[in-house]
Design an enzyme around this catalytic site. Structure first.
Site, PDB file in Angstrom:
ATOM      1  N   ASP A  18      13.487  56.006  -2.406  1.00  0.00           N
ATOM      2  CA  ASP A  18      12.644  55.598  -1.240  1.00  0.00           C
ATOM      3  C   ASP A  18      11.249  55.304  -1.304  1.00  0.00           C
ATOM      4  O   ASP A  18      10.814  55.816  -2.280  1.00  0.00           O
ATOM      5  CB  ASP A  18      12.872  57.037  -0.424  1.00  0.00           C
ATOM      6  CG  ASP A  18      12.470  56.639   1.245  1.00  0.00           C
ATOM      7  OD1 ASP A  18      12.430  55.586   1.686  1.00  0.00           O
ATOM      8  OD2 ASP A  18      12.313  57.427   1.922  1.00  0.00           O
ATOM      9  N   ASN A  66      21.001  49.775   6.828  1.00  0.00           N
ATOM     10  CA  ASN A  66      19.914  48.942   6.350  1.00  0.00           C
ATOM     11  C   ASN A  66      20.174  47.337   6.656  1.00  0.00           C
ATOM     12  O   ASN A  66      19.222  46.646   6.613  1.00  0.00           O
ATOM     13  CB  ASN A  66      19.636  49.104   4.910  1.00  0.00           C
ATOM     14  CG  ASN A  66      19.388  50.455   4.213  1.00  0.00           C
ATOM     15  OD1 ASN A  66      19.393  50.754   3.314  1.00  0.00           O
ATOM     16  ND2 ASN A  66      18.358  50.873   4.868  1.00  0.00           N
TER      17      ASN A  66
HETATM   18  C1  FPP Z   1      14.134  52.230   0.445  1.00  0.00           C
HETATM   19  O1  FPP Z   1      12.645  52.167   0.527  1.00  0.00           O
HETATM   20  C2  FPP Z   1      14.818  51.221  -0.476  1.00  0.00           C
HETATM   21  C3  FPP Z   1      15.822  50.395  -0.182  1.00  0.00           C
HETATM   22  C4  FPP Z   1      16.364  50.370   0.920  1.00  0.00           C
HETATM   23  C5  FPP Z   1      16.197  49.428  -1.096  1.00  0.00           C
HETATM   24  C6  FPP Z   1      16.661  50.013  -2.576  1.00  0.00           C
HETATM   25  C7  FPP Z   1      16.832  49.056  -3.516  1.00  0.00           C
HETATM   26  C8  FPP Z   1      16.444  48.730  -4.751  1.00  0.00           C
HETATM   27  C9  FPP Z   1      15.566  49.724  -5.502  1.00  0.00           C
HETATM   28  C10 FPP Z   1      16.805  47.552  -5.471  1.00  0.00           C
HETATM   29  C11 FPP Z   1      18.146  46.766  -5.683  1.00  0.00           C
HETATM   30  C12 FPP Z   1      19.200  48.057  -6.221  1.00  0.00           C
HETATM   31  C13 FPP Z   1      19.579  47.892  -7.630  1.00  0.00           C
HETATM   32  C14 FPP Z   1      20.852  49.079  -7.736  1.00  0.00           C
HETATM   33  C15 FPP Z   1      19.292  46.963  -8.633  1.00  0.00           C
HETATM   34  P1  FPP Z   1      12.296  51.601   2.068  1.00  0.00           P
HETATM   35  O2  FPP Z   1      12.059  50.055   2.102  1.00  0.00           O
HETATM   36  O3  FPP Z   1      12.837  52.285   2.962  1.00  0.00           O
HETATM   37  O4  FPP Z   1      10.681  52.104   1.793  1.00  0.00           O
HETATM   38  P2  FPP Z   1       9.686  52.779   3.008  1.00  0.00           P
HETATM   39  O5  FPP Z   1      10.306  53.668   3.386  1.00  0.00           O
HETATM   40  O6  FPP Z   1       8.723  52.931   2.370  1.00  0.00           O
HETATM   41  O7  FPP Z   1       9.773  51.266   3.958  1.00  0.00           O
END
Ligand code: FPP
Length: 237
Positions: A18, A66
């Site tokens: 996150d 998501n």
């Molecule tokens: C949460 O941060 C993150 C996600 C919803 C996506 C995670 C995906 C990756 C790290 C890349 C792809 C995956 C792999 C397995 C290679 P957020 O966007 O909710 O952050 P925020 O809360 O700061 O907005």
């Protein structure tokens, strides 16, 4: 390293990646840049978990909720995930058993093919389970298990009173794996967000004040130290 190998050996861990969006915003970059950096960190932490001798690690990459994000962001996450499966992951060298948690029917055909292929190719590996949760929701997983068991009852293969926790667990994506010893959430948030709802019943929850793209091996070391301090009673004394 040896000190942390001792702390980590055989552990099962869940990681909620996150803070990618906030990391990007702080730098005036698009959110997709945060995910790109997050994917690099993911690769390094997978290797470290392997080196530490963990038994299974589950990364939350994309939740059933998501999809509500802008198409461009969803596509970028799916692309990073696909790139990892095709280019970055060396299934022969890393010896992991790859398992994908979640409903893959909504993903592209090419992603589904890659996922099925890698699960098949790695199923006899002897190293840690590397679980990647994509289009995953804990409620969806529990509902799916209930539907599978209800169908067996309907088909006359099972009586309702024969449904035990073990049988239920056999219908979860994490079949045959140990429940997480701890669930780690960077970015300071204190909630599960529909992650491993069944499996987390006695997991320790560790929230860390670092955004996922800034997360380093030393942060996992800190989490291991924190976990060691917790006294787990599983409802007993
Ligand atoms: C949460 O941060 C993150 C996600 C919803 C996506 C995670 C995906 C990756 C790290 C890349 C792809 C995956 C792999 C397995 C290679 P957020 O966007 O909710 O952050 P925020 O809360 O700061 O907005």
């Amino acid at each position: 390293m040896e000190e942390y190998q001792q702390l980590a050996k055989g552990l099962s861990v869940g990681i909620i990646m996150d803070g990618n969006g906030r990391w990007a915003k702080q730098r005036g970059l698009p959110r997709t840049a945060g995910h790109k950096k997050g994917a690099e960190v993911f690769r390094d932490i997978v290797r470290y978990c392997n080196d530490l001798g963990m038994s299974s690690v589950t990364f939350y990459a994309f939740s059933t909720e998501n999809w509500a994000r802008p198409t461009e962001e969803v596509e970028s996450i799916m692309r990073l995930f696909g790139n990892y499966l095709t280019m970055a992951y060396d299934y022969k060298k890393e010896n992991n058993r790859l398992v994908f948690l979640g409903d893959r029917s909504r993903l592209s055909k090419s992603l589904q093919d890659k996922m099925n292929d890698l699960e098949e190719k790695t199923k006899n590996n002897t190293g840690m389970f590397l679980n990647i949760a994509v289009n995953y929701g804990g409620r969806q997983e529990i509902l799916r298990a209930a539907q599978t068991l209800a169908q067996r009852v309907k088909d006359g293969q099972l009586e309702p009173q024969d449904i035990t926790q073990e049988l239920f667990e056999d219908c979860l994506y994490t079949r045959g794996q140990k429940d997480p010893d701890f669930i780690l959430r960077p970015s300071g948030e204190m909630r599960l967000s529909n992650f491993m709802l069944w499996q987390a019943s006695y997991s320790e929850f560790i929230s860390m004040d670092v955004l996922w793209p800034d997360f380093r091996r030393e942060d996992l070391d800190r989490a291991l130290q924190e976990f060691q301090k917790r006294s787990r009673r599983f409802g007993g004394l």
